[in-house]
Design an enzyme around this catalytic site. Structure first.
Site, short mmCIF file in Angstrom:
data_model
loop_
_atom_site.label_atom_id
_atom_site.label_comp_id
_atom_site.label_asym_id
_atom_site.label_seq_id
_atom_site.Cartn_x
_atom_site.Cartn_y
_atom_site.Cartn_z
N LEU A 74 0.82 -1.21 0.00
CA LEU A 74 0.00 0.00 0.00
C LEU A 74 0.85 1.26 0.00
CD1 LEU A 74 -2.79 1.35 0.21
CD2 LEU A 74 -2.57 1.17 2.71
N ASP A 75 0.65 2.11 -1.03
CA ASP A 75 1.31 3.42 -1.14
C ASP A 75 2.83 3.33 -1.12
OD1 ASP A 75 -1.17 4.67 -1.26
OD2 ASP A 75 -1.28 4.95 0.90
N GLU A 76 3.39 2.19 -1.53
CA GLU A 76 4.84 2.04 -1.51
C GLU A 76 5.41 1.69 -2.88
OE1 GLU A 76 6.34 -0.41 1.61
OE2 GLU A 76 5.18 0.59 3.18
#
Length: 300
Positions: free
Chosen positions: A243-245
């Site tokens: 997530l979001d990486e």
């Protein structure tokens, strides 16, 4: 499609009918640029733009983007690609040739927030975002009229915890049906499953309303306000299963101060978000982004 955009698009296609982009990633070693340049010269191609980057002069990775023009390119595509394999095999390259007159097909996913979607549509209408937009998918019906007024099909696919898997399957079917090259999450506000991400590796672009890696996940503006930050920002990145990486394409920031409450941060942030996403999408469409080791090389 507006007459203005149609005219701009036709001019672009005509101007770029003999233009292509060669993208290369491989281990750094002597002779790469010379071999590629000589090959293009032998094919009668003229290099109009060239960018390269090496992560480490001793044993690092090498990245190259060359934009070139070649007369009668449409009849030479197969030959260009087949004959380049001897060079690519010698240097063990990951490579592709992208043709400037073959427009990428872009699907936009959106929820209720309109600012990122509108920025993309405005630039598309103006002929500044060169792509086809065959459809927009949303889990809410709110933006149907906005999208359909431009002649773009709008698909409302509600998503709940119970129907998420079924909804995603419908989305994947549409992506395949329309031969989509890139999916843009314009504040879609839903987490895509690993199965969806697997369908389009490094071809899903997200905008996160935070200057990652700070404040990942939900409610970043509220958390930023509680922390008393003096800078807020937005991050556009490729979507991965973390997530979001995913690999970051573009970021930007704006100064704020103690007088700005959480709503002020959101208002300022919306402008940053739409500009950051539009730049990231534009660079992707122009084949200016190369991914490696969860990072990107962006030849602006």
């Amino acid at each position: 499609m507006s007459h203005f955009r149609d005219h701009r698009l036709q001019l672009h296609l005509e101007k770029n009918k003999n233009r292509a982009r060669l993208l290369i990633s491989c281990a750094d070693q002597p002779g790469i640029v010379a071999a590629v340049s000589s090959y293009l010269s032998e094919q009668g191609a003229n290099i109009v733009e060239s960018n390269q980057y090496t992560t480490d002069p001793e044993g690092g990775m090498f990245f190259l983007r060359i934009e070139f023009e070649c007369e009668h390119l449409s009849s030479k595509k197969e030959q260009l690609e087949n004959e380049f394999t001897s060079i690519s095999n010698k240097f063990e390259m990951d490579w592709k040739i992208a043709y400037a007159d073959e427009l990428k097909r872009m699907a936009i996913f959106v929820s209720k927030g309109e600012h990122c979607l509108l920025e993309l549509l405005w630039q598309w209408q103006a002929g500044d975002l060169i792509a086809d937009i065959p459809l927009v998918i949303s889990n809410h019906p709110d933006l149907r009229e906005t999208v359909e007024s431009l002649g773009i099909p709008f698909y409302h696919i509600p998503v709940t915890k119970e129907t998420k898997k079924e909804a995603e399957q419908k989305q994947i079917e549409l992506v395949k049906k329309y031969n989509i090259d890139v999916v843009v999450l314009a504040r879609y506000m839903q987490i895509l499953s690993a199965e969806f991400v697997k369908e389009m590796p490094y071809r899903i672009i997200n905008i996160h309303h935070s200057f990652l890696p700070a404040f990942i996940g939900a409610r970043p503006y509220e958390r930023a306000y509680e922390r008393g930050v003096k800078l807020i920002g937005a991050t556009s990145h490729y979507v991965t299963n973390d997530l979001d990486e995913g690999p970051i394409i573009e970021q930007d920031i704006e100064r704020v101060n103690h007088k700005d409450n959480a709503e002020d941060l959101k208002r300022i942030g919306r402008t940053i978000e739409r500009n950051v996403l539009a730049r990231a999408v534009s660079w992707h469409l122009q084949d200016r982004v190369l991914v490696y080791s969860n990072k990107t090389v962006v030849f602006e």
